[in-house]
Design a protein around this motif. Structure first.
Motif, PDB file in Angstrom:
ATOM      1  N   MET A  61     110.409   3.306 -31.672  1.00  0.00           N
ATOM      2  CA  MET A  61     110.762   3.374 -33.113  1.00  0.00           C
ATOM      3  C   MET A  61     110.174   2.009 -33.670  1.00  0.00           C
ATOM      4  O   MET A  61     110.543   0.893 -33.120  1.00  0.00           O
ATOM      5  CB  MET A  61     112.193   3.299 -33.501  1.00  0.00           C
ATOM      6  N   GLU A  62     109.214   2.115 -34.760  1.00  0.00           N
ATOM      7  CA  GLU A  62     108.836   1.010 -35.295  1.00  0.00           C
ATOM      8  C   GLU A  62     109.612   0.390 -36.440  1.00  0.00           C
ATOM      9  O   GLU A  62     110.346   0.960 -37.231  1.00  0.00           O
ATOM     10  CB  GLU A  62     107.319   1.349 -36.144  1.00  0.00           C
ATOM     11  N   VAL A  63     109.792  -0.835 -36.382  1.00  0.00           N
ATOM     12  CA  VAL A  63     110.688  -1.791 -37.156  1.00  0.00           C
ATOM     13  C   VAL A  63     109.712  -2.350 -38.513  1.00  0.00           C
ATOM     14  O   VAL A  63     108.702  -2.508 -38.518  1.00  0.00           O
ATOM     15  CB  VAL A  63     111.075  -3.211 -36.593  1.00  0.00           C
ATOM     16  N   GLN A  64     110.534  -1.747 -39.598  1.00  0.00           N
ATOM     17  CA  GLN A  64     109.699  -1.916 -40.870  1.00  0.00           C
ATOM     18  C   GLN A  64     109.704  -3.702 -41.113  1.00  0.00           C
ATOM     19  O   GLN A  64     110.722  -4.024 -41.127  1.00  0.00           O
ATOM     20  CB  GLN A  64     110.418  -1.101 -41.884  1.00  0.00           C
ATOM     21  N   ARG A  65     108.733  -4.116 -41.490  1.00  0.00           N
ATOM     22  CA  ARG A  65     108.518  -5.371 -41.908  1.00  0.00           C
ATOM     23  C   ARG A  65     109.094  -5.542 -43.372  1.00  0.00           C
ATOM     24  O   ARG A  65     108.706  -4.719 -44.274  1.00  0.00           O
ATOM     25  CB  ARG A  65     107.251  -5.876 -41.670  1.00  0.00           C
ATOM     26  N   PRO A  66     109.588  -6.822 -43.473  1.00  0.00           N
ATOM     27  CA  PRO A  66     109.970  -7.261 -45.075  1.00  0.00           C
ATOM     28  C   PRO A  66     108.590  -7.251 -45.959  1.00  0.00           C
ATOM     29  O   PRO A  66     107.686  -7.397 -45.534  1.00  0.00           O
ATOM     30  CB  PRO A  66     110.533  -8.575 -44.837  1.00  0.00           C
ATOM     31  N   ARG A  67     108.942  -6.674 -47.159  1.00  0.00           N
ATOM     32  CA  ARG A  67     107.913  -6.580 -48.151  1.00  0.00           C
ATOM     33  C   ARG A  67     107.501  -7.958 -48.964  1.00  0.00           C
ATOM     34  O   ARG A  67     108.762  -8.515 -49.507  1.00  0.00           O
ATOM     35  CB  ARG A  67     107.924  -5.494 -49.158  1.00  0.00           C
ATOM     36  N   ILE A  68     106.250  -8.534 -49.131  1.00  0.00           N
ATOM     37  CA  ILE A  68     106.075  -9.919 -49.472  1.00  0.00           C
ATOM     38  C   ILE A  68     105.410  -9.439 -50.973  1.00  0.00           C
ATOM     39  O   ILE A  68     104.256  -8.989 -51.022  1.00  0.00           O
ATOM     40  CB  ILE A  68     105.795 -10.880 -48.905  1.00  0.00           C
ATOM     41  N   LEU A  69     105.841 -10.248 -51.992  1.00  0.00           N
ATOM     42  CA  LEU A  69     105.224 -10.368 -53.327  1.00  0.00           C
ATOM     43  C   LEU A  69     104.650 -11.708 -53.429  1.00  0.00           C
ATOM     44  O   LEU A  69     105.398 -12.593 -53.624  1.00  0.00           O
ATOM     45  CB  LEU A  69     105.926  -9.612 -54.635  1.00  0.00           C
ATOM     46  N   ILE A  70     103.239 -11.845 -53.560  1.00  0.00           N
ATOM     47  CA  ILE A  70     102.581 -13.134 -53.875  1.00  0.00           C
ATOM     48  C   ILE A  70     102.273 -13.195 -55.252  1.00  0.00           C
ATOM     49  O   ILE A  70     101.708 -12.158 -55.989  1.00  0.00           O
ATOM     50  CB  ILE A  70     101.316 -13.523 -52.977  1.00  0.00           C
ATOM     51  N   ILE A  71     102.781 -14.241 -55.981  1.00  0.00           N
ATOM     52  CA  ILE A  71     102.497 -14.606 -57.364  1.00  0.00           C
ATOM     53  C   ILE A  71     101.696 -15.807 -57.415  1.00  0.00           C
ATOM     54  O   ILE A  71     102.208 -16.909 -57.485  1.00  0.00           O
ATOM     55  CB  ILE A  71     103.991 -14.551 -58.171  1.00  0.00           C
ATOM     56  N   GLU A  72     100.534 -15.443 -57.752  1.00  0.00           N
ATOM     57  CA  GLU A  72      99.429 -16.801 -57.580  1.00  0.00           C
ATOM     58  C   GLU A  72      98.303 -16.449 -58.639  1.00  0.00           C
ATOM     59  O   GLU A  72      97.758 -15.443 -58.654  1.00  0.00           O
ATOM     60  CB  GLU A  72      99.058 -17.003 -56.340  1.00  0.00           C
ATOM     61  N   ASP A  73      98.063 -17.551 -59.701  1.00  0.00           N
ATOM     62  CA  ASP A  73      96.997 -17.279 -60.527  1.00  0.00           C
ATOM     63  C   ASP A  73      95.655 -17.695 -60.110  1.00  0.00           C
ATOM     64  O   ASP A  73      94.643 -17.247 -60.568  1.00  0.00           O
ATOM     65  CB  ASP A  73      97.334 -17.861 -61.857  1.00  0.00           C
TER      66      ASP A  73
END
Length: 125
Positions: free
Chosen positions: A1-13
């Motif tokens: 069973m594959e572990v789902q990685r946490p989702r990341i949001l990059i906020i950069e202009d």
């Protein structure tokens, strides 16, 4: 069973920095989304599924990185954030959910902060 990685949001202009961050995190196996400003980021956060924000403190108006995180936590109080900036000292609101890396940073430093943030137990106010 594959572990789902946490989702990341990059906020950069800065598109070059956003691309660099995206490449680092993708190589580490994280699902990554990007936004150029706080308003766009909040729209993505409202859709759900974001576990960590990596945000420049000095985003273009109307919302800087700190204001964006404060508003995002109205939707998701447990949201973790890694602030980045090339100007000034670190500014954290909650040391159980926040961290800071100064630009320029190296990949090892950034990824270490990301993994360390995920190991913390956030204190929810």
């Amino acid at each position: 069973m594959e572990v789902q990685r946490p989702r990341i949001l990059i906020i950069e202009d800065d598109p070059d920095i956003a691309a660099l961050l995206c490449a680092m995190l993708t190589r580490e196996g994280f699902p990554v989304s990007t936004a150029e400003d706080g308003t766009t980021a909040l729209q993505l956060i409202e859709q759900g599924g974001i576990d960590l924000l990596i945000t420049d403190i000095g985003l273009p108006p109307p919302l800087d990185g700190i204001e964006t995180v404060q508003r995002a936590r109205q939707c998701n109080p447990a949201l973790r954030s890694l602030f980045i900036s090339g100007n000034g000292a670190s500014r954290l609101y909650d040391p159980t959910r926040d961290d800071f890396v100064s630009k320029p940073f190296n990949e090892r430093e950034l990824l270490g902060c990301v993994w360390e943030l995920f190991s913390r137990r956030p204190r929810l106010a």
